[in-house]
Design a protein around this motif. Structure first.
Motif, PDB file in Angstrom:
ATOM      1  N   ARG A   1      81.224  16.176  37.677  1.00  9.21           N
ATOM      2  CA  ARG A   1      80.814  16.372  36.290  1.00  9.21           C
ATOM      3  C   ARG A   1      79.295  16.475  36.121  1.00  9.21           C
ATOM      4  NH1 ARG A   1      84.582  14.925  32.137  1.00  9.21           N
ATOM      5  NH2 ARG A   1      82.775  15.150  30.782  1.00  9.21           N
ATOM      6  N   ASP A   2      78.541  16.355  37.220  1.00 10.20           N
ATOM      7  CA  ASP A   2      77.086  16.383  37.166  1.00 10.20           C
ATOM      8  C   ASP A   2      76.562  15.314  36.209  1.00 10.20           C
ATOM      9  OD1 ASP A   2      74.518  17.196  37.801  1.00 10.20           O
ATOM     10  OD2 ASP A   2      74.470  18.768  36.267  1.00 10.20           O
ATOM     11  N   LEU A   3      77.032  14.084  36.438  1.00 12.57           N
ATOM     12  CA  LEU A   3      76.644  12.948  35.617  1.00 12.57           C
ATOM     13  C   LEU A   3      76.014  11.864  36.488  1.00 12.57           C
ATOM     14  CD1 LEU A   3      79.851  12.553  33.398  1.00 12.57           C
ATOM     15  CD2 LEU A   3      77.619  13.404  32.651  1.00 12.57           C
ATOM     16  N   PRO A   4      75.161  11.033  35.916  1.00 19.66           N
ATOM     17  CA  PRO A   4      74.635   9.889  36.662  1.00 19.66           C
ATOM     18  C   PRO A   4      75.691   8.787  36.744  1.00 19.66           C
ATOM     19  CG  PRO A   4      73.800   9.836  34.431  1.00 19.66           C
ATOM     20  CD  PRO A   4      74.572  11.121  34.554  1.00 19.66           C
TER      21      PRO A   4
ATOM     22  N   TRP B   1      97.886  17.099  39.812  1.00 21.57           N
ATOM     23  CA  TRP B   1      97.633  18.523  40.055  1.00 21.57           C
ATOM     24  C   TRP B   1      97.011  19.192  38.836  1.00 21.57           C
ATOM     25  CZ3 TRP B   1      97.022  20.279  44.602  1.00 21.57           C
ATOM     26  CH2 TRP B   1      97.724  19.723  45.678  1.00 21.57           C
ATOM     27  N   ALA B   2      97.416  18.780  37.641  1.00 26.60           N
ATOM     28  CA  ALA B   2      96.806  19.344  36.431  1.00 26.60           C
ATOM     29  C   ALA B   2      95.328  18.973  36.367  1.00 26.60           C
ATOM     30  CB  ALA B   2      97.538  18.833  35.192  1.00 26.60           C
ATOM     31  N   ALA B   3      95.024  17.721  36.711  1.00 33.85           N
ATOM     32  CA  ALA B   3      93.626  17.279  36.691  1.00 33.85           C
ATOM     33  C   ALA B   3      92.813  17.994  37.762  1.00 33.85           C
ATOM     34  CB  ALA B   3      93.560  15.769  36.887  1.00 33.85           C
ATOM     35  N   ARG B   4      93.426  18.224  38.923  1.00 35.55           N
ATOM     36  CA  ARG B   4      92.673  18.889  39.979  1.00 35.55           C
ATOM     37  C   ARG B   4      92.345  20.334  39.581  1.00 35.55           C
ATOM     38  NH1 ARG B   4      93.791  20.134  46.392  1.00 35.55           N
ATOM     39  NH2 ARG B   4      91.588  20.358  46.911  1.00 35.55           N
ATOM     40  N   GLU B   5      93.250  20.989  38.884  1.00 36.16           N
ATOM     41  CA  GLU B   5      92.955  22.358  38.431  1.00 36.16           C
ATOM     42  C   GLU B   5      91.742  22.352  37.499  1.00 36.16           C
ATOM     43  OE1 GLU B   5      96.240  24.379  36.741  1.00 36.16           O
ATOM     44  OE2 GLU B   5      97.473  24.247  38.557  1.00 36.16           O
ATOM     45  N   ILE B   6      91.671  21.319  36.636  1.00 41.34           N
ATOM     46  CA  ILE B   6      90.501  21.201  35.760  1.00 41.34           C
ATOM     47  C   ILE B   6      89.262  20.892  36.583  1.00 41.34           C
ATOM     48  CG2 ILE B   6      89.463  19.853  33.891  1.00 41.34           C
ATOM     49  CD1 ILE B   6      92.329  19.380  32.843  1.00 41.34           C
ATOM     50  N   ALA B   7      89.415  19.940  37.516  1.00 38.68           N
ATOM     51  CA  ALA B   7      88.278  19.518  38.329  1.00 38.68           C
ATOM     52  C   ALA B   7      87.703  20.670  39.141  1.00 38.68           C
ATOM     53  CB  ALA B   7      88.702  18.379  39.256  1.00 38.68           C
ATOM     54  N   GLN B   8      88.548  21.552  39.638  1.00 39.27           N
ATOM     55  CA  GLN B   8      88.076  22.655  40.472  1.00 39.27           C
ATOM     56  C   GLN B   8      87.199  23.632  39.706  1.00 39.27           C
ATOM     57  OE1 GLN B   8      91.983  23.825  41.972  1.00 39.27           O
ATOM     58  NE2 GLN B   8      91.379  23.221  44.044  1.00 39.27           N
ATOM     59  N   ARG B   9      87.252  23.570  38.391  1.00 34.90           N
ATOM     60  CA  ARG B   9      86.414  24.446  37.575  1.00 34.90           C
ATOM     61  C   ARG B   9      85.115  23.764  37.137  1.00 34.90           C
ATOM     62  NH1 ARG B   9      91.649  25.539  35.341  1.00 34.90           N
ATOM     63  NH2 ARG B   9      91.193  24.301  33.469  1.00 34.90           N
ATOM     64  N   LEU B  10      84.962  22.503  37.510  1.00 32.02           N
ATOM     65  CA  LEU B  10      83.759  21.771  37.126  1.00 32.02           C
ATOM     66  C   LEU B  10      82.583  22.160  38.016  1.00 32.02           C
ATOM     67  CD1 LEU B  10      85.342  18.246  36.513  1.00 32.02           C
ATOM     68  CD2 LEU B  10      84.526  19.870  34.775  1.00 32.02           C
TER      69      LEU B  10
ATOM     70  N   ARG C   1      81.640   7.918  42.065  1.00 30.11           N
ATOM     71  CA  ARG C   1      80.662   8.822  42.673  1.00 30.11           C
ATOM     72  C   ARG C   1      81.225  10.235  42.777  1.00 30.11           C
ATOM     73  NH1 ARG C   1      79.298   9.187  48.909  1.00 30.11           N
ATOM     74  NH2 ARG C   1      77.317  10.329  48.910  1.00 30.11           N
ATOM     75  N   TYR C   2      82.437  10.379  43.311  1.00 33.53           N
ATOM     76  CA  TYR C   2      83.021  11.720  43.428  1.00 33.53           C
ATOM     77  C   TYR C   2      83.160  12.370  42.048  1.00 33.53           C
ATOM     78  CZ  TYR C   2      84.492  10.116  48.113  1.00 33.53           C
ATOM     79  OH  TYR C   2      84.541   9.612  49.393  1.00 33.53           O
ATOM     80  N   ALA C   3      83.645  11.598  41.065  1.00 33.05           N
ATOM     81  CA  ALA C   3      83.820  12.157  39.717  1.00 33.05           C
ATOM     82  C   ALA C   3      82.476  12.514  39.096  1.00 33.05           C
ATOM     83  CB  ALA C   3      84.562  11.156  38.834  1.00 33.05           C
TER      84      ALA C   3
ATOM     85  N   ARG D   1      91.298   7.988  46.755  1.00 28.82           N
ATOM     86  CA  ARG D   1      90.068   7.924  45.976  1.00 28.82           C
ATOM     87  C   ARG D   1      89.704   9.294  45.404  1.00 28.82           C
ATOM     88  NH1 ARG D   1      85.959   4.187  49.693  1.00 28.82           N
ATOM     89  NH2 ARG D   1      87.552   2.751  50.445  1.00 28.82           N
ATOM     90  N   PHE D   2      89.854  10.339  46.227  1.00 33.53           N
ATOM     91  CA  PHE D   2      89.468  11.667  45.744  1.00 33.53           C
ATOM     92  C   PHE D   2      90.434  12.153  44.680  1.00 33.53           C
ATOM     93  CE2 PHE D   2      88.963  16.301  45.902  1.00 33.53           C
ATOM     94  CZ  PHE D   2      87.583  16.385  45.749  1.00 33.53           C
ATOM     95  N   GLY D   3      91.731  11.889  44.863  1.00 27.20           N
ATOM     96  CA  GLY D   3      92.700  12.279  43.844  1.00 27.20           C
ATOM     97  C   GLY D   3      92.439  11.576  42.525  1.00 27.20           C
ATOM     98  N   GLN D   4      92.143  10.284  42.583  1.00 24.18           N
ATOM     99  CA  GLN D   4      91.836   9.547  41.359  1.00 24.18           C
ATOM    100  C   GLN D   4      90.547  10.072  40.725  1.00 24.18           C
ATOM    101  OE1 GLN D   4      92.022   5.503  43.016  1.00 24.18           O
ATOM    102  NE2 GLN D   4      93.761   5.101  41.676  1.00 24.18           N
ATOM    103  N   ALA D   5      89.584  10.448  41.556  1.00 22.80           N
ATOM    104  CA  ALA D   5      88.331  11.002  41.035  1.00 22.80           C
ATOM    105  C   ALA D   5      88.572  12.315  40.304  1.00 22.80           C
ATOM    106  CB  ALA D   5      87.331  11.197  42.166  1.00 22.80           C
ATOM    107  N   CYS D   6      89.479  13.136  40.823  1.00 28.75           N
ATOM    108  CA  CYS D   6      89.805  14.395  40.142  1.00 28.75           C
ATOM    109  C   CYS D   6      90.396  14.119  38.764  1.00 28.75           C
ATOM    110  CB  CYS D   6      90.787  15.205  40.982  1.00 28.75           C
ATOM    111  SG  CYS D   6      90.066  15.977  42.456  1.00 28.75           S
ATOM    112  N   VAL D   7      91.286  13.131  38.688  1.00 31.78           N
ATOM    113  CA  VAL D   7      91.880  12.781  37.391  1.00 31.78           C
ATOM    114  C   VAL D   7      90.809  12.237  36.451  1.00 31.78           C
ATOM    115  CG1 VAL D   7      93.572  11.330  36.206  1.00 31.78           C
ATOM    116  CG2 VAL D   7      94.133  12.339  38.435  1.00 31.78           C
ATOM    117  N   LEU D   8      89.956  11.372  36.965  1.00 30.18           N
ATOM    118  CA  LEU D   8      88.882  10.815  36.144  1.00 30.18           C
ATOM    119  C   LEU D   8      87.960  11.914  35.636  1.00 30.18           C
ATOM    120  CD1 LEU D   8      87.291   8.387  35.047  1.00 30.18           C
ATOM    121  CD2 LEU D   8      86.189   8.197  37.288  1.00 30.18           C
ATOM    122  N   ALA D   9      87.523  12.788  36.524  1.00 29.98           N
ATOM    123  CA  ALA D   9      86.613  13.863  36.124  1.00 29.98           C
ATOM    124  C   ALA D   9      87.275  14.820  35.143  1.00 29.98           C
ATOM    125  CB  ALA D   9      86.125  14.624  37.353  1.00 29.98           C
ATOM    126  N   GLY D  10      88.552  15.086  35.360  1.00 28.85           N
ATOM    127  CA  GLY D  10      89.257  16.030  34.499  1.00 28.85           C
ATOM    128  C   GLY D  10      89.582  15.483  33.126  1.00 28.85           C
ATOM    129  N   GLU D  11      89.714  14.155  33.021  1.00 32.66           N
ATOM    130  CA  GLU D  11      90.160  13.564  31.763  1.00 32.66           C
ATOM    131  C   GLU D  11      89.047  12.845  31.001  1.00 32.66           C
ATOM    132  OE1 GLU D  11      93.559  11.103  32.498  1.00 32.66           O
ATOM    133  OE2 GLU D  11      94.805  12.770  33.207  1.00 32.66           O
TER     134      GLU D  11
END
Length: 419
Positions: A147-150, A76-85, A141-143, A110-120
């Protein structure tokens, strides 16, 4: 970005895994080529052993929550960060679209793990690279969208042949947030993926090859060392006990071998079919000739190969479409001048021309039994093919050319847009 900040994030299904030496070999080589990266693993290790190769890797390994409910605070902490990306809303839209076509808990995970990856991910990360086109690539891909990364991927076998067509196509199209490039380890797989891509150049054929510096010189297998046809005939196989490896067919083949052939078979590897196959061996009356070694590290595998007379891998296409690509164990056997018996499935003929570098049999028990009988009776001819396979390995399937190509691709992927 400081020199010690990883520019690249590598997403893998699990680390370390005994059955995926090709990934470990690649990552060690990329690190030695100067790439700075972190490994993000979707799963914790389950194997009790490690290959020496795993201990050569210096990269930091970080584990995403394997099951989201086990670490809700982190998720949930990572998703809060991810939602601001910048790309979160688009990633969420893409994921909802995927979920509508693939309604299962794994897609949610997969989406939950992507949020953690993108947030961290470190702020200076410039690109993501995933090993396997299915689950790890979805997380990457989701992360990457968030993060707008390739991002990019390496595809191998099961991930190509059991993933839905819509998902493969979308991961290979620029207008659906597809990968900058996809690498795959067989011409057979590359042709399939290029048909699904908006640009065939998006898919690279990069053989894993073999780093021969990790292997001892082959044992003496010259004319004076040839096994006599009446001597015990020792076969070895290395592979997971799963349907696509075809070991059930091999056990049935053993039951059809002539009574005059004094044979033994050693199997190395784990897998869910152990109980079924051991029971089959008892029923077939061959259990007393079989040794089940279980999972082994690389030195144990090579030692077993050096002591054997034939390497057998009866690969086939499983009911769900899963199949091998080009198993590295075939090249490992060739490195030790161990004769090879396999099947013409997928990309195996890209390394083994039957009758020249080894024997390729149909995957039915009668054909396998006949091939084993012929090989056992003709040690000189069989050893000649083993020498041809090792020559092909050293001349055409070395590791360095593929690593150089992949290294350039990843270097280009991680270049800042404004550089």
């Amino acid at each position: 970005m400081t020199q010690n900040t990883p520019a690249l994030a590598i997403v893998v299904k699990g680390w370390p895994r005994l059955s995926e030496t090709f990934i470990a070999q690649e990552l060690v080589a990329l690190e030695e080529a100067g790439h700075n990266f972190e490994i993000w693993s979707l799963r914790y290790p389950t194997d009790k052993k490690r290959h020496p190769l795993h201990d050569r890797l210096k990269a930091r390994v970080r584990y995403l929550p394997e099951y989201l409910h086990e670490d809700p605070a982190r998720v949930w902490a990572a998703r809060e960060i991810a939602q601001r990306l910048p790309g979160y809303r688009e990633a969420y839209r893409i994921w909802r679209q995927d979920l509508a076509r693939d309604r299962n808990l794994n897609r949610i995970r997969r989406f939950g793990q992507a949020c953690v990856l993108a947030g961290e991910l470190p702020a200076d990360t410039h690109g993501l690279y995933a090993h396997f086109m299915h689950t790890p690539s979805s997380v990457a891909r989701y992360a990457a969208i968030m993060r707008d990364l390739p991002w990019s991927f390496s595809a191998h076998a099961k991930d190509i042949w059991t993933s839905p067509e819509w998902e493969k196509r979308e991961k290979l199209q620029a207008d659906t947030y597809g990968a900058e490039f996809g690498a795959t380890c067989t011409a057979f797989g590359a042709a399939h993926l290029r048909e699904m891509s908006d640009d065939p150049a998006r898919v690279d054929l990069i053989y894993h090859g073999l780093d021969l510096t990790r292997f001892p010189a082959p044992p003496q297998r010259g004319p004076a060392d040839l096994r006599k046809p009446a001597d015990p005939f020792h076969m070895v196989s290395v592979g997971r006990l799963v349907e696509k490896k075809g070991f059930d067919k091999l056990i049935d083949a053993f039951a059809q071998l002539p009574s005059t052939l004094n044979w033994r078979w050693t199997h190395i590897g784990g897998g869910g079919l152990k109980g079924t196959l051991t029971a089959q061996a008892v029923s077939a009356g061959v259990a007393d000739r079989i040794t089940w070694r279980g999972a082994c590290d690389q030195p144990e595998v090579i030692s077993a190969m050096r002591e054997a007379d034939l390497f057998v891998l009866p690969s086939r296409i499983a009911a769900d479409g899963d199949r091998d690509g080009l198993p590295n164990v075939l090249m490992e056997a060739a490195s030790q001048l161990l004769p090879i018996l396999s099947t013409p499935v997928s990309a195996i003929p890209e390394f083994i021309d039957t009758g020249i570098h080894g024997t390729l049999s149909e995957d039915d028990p009668a054909a396998l039994a006949k091939a084993i009988t012929v090989i056992a009776a003709n040690p000189a001819q069989t050893q000649s093919m083993a020498h041809a396979a090792r020559t092909r390995l050293t001349q055409e399937f070395g590791m360095n050319p593929g690593i150089a190509r992949l290294s350039k691709r990843l270097h280009d992927l991680c270049q800042p847009i404004n550089s």
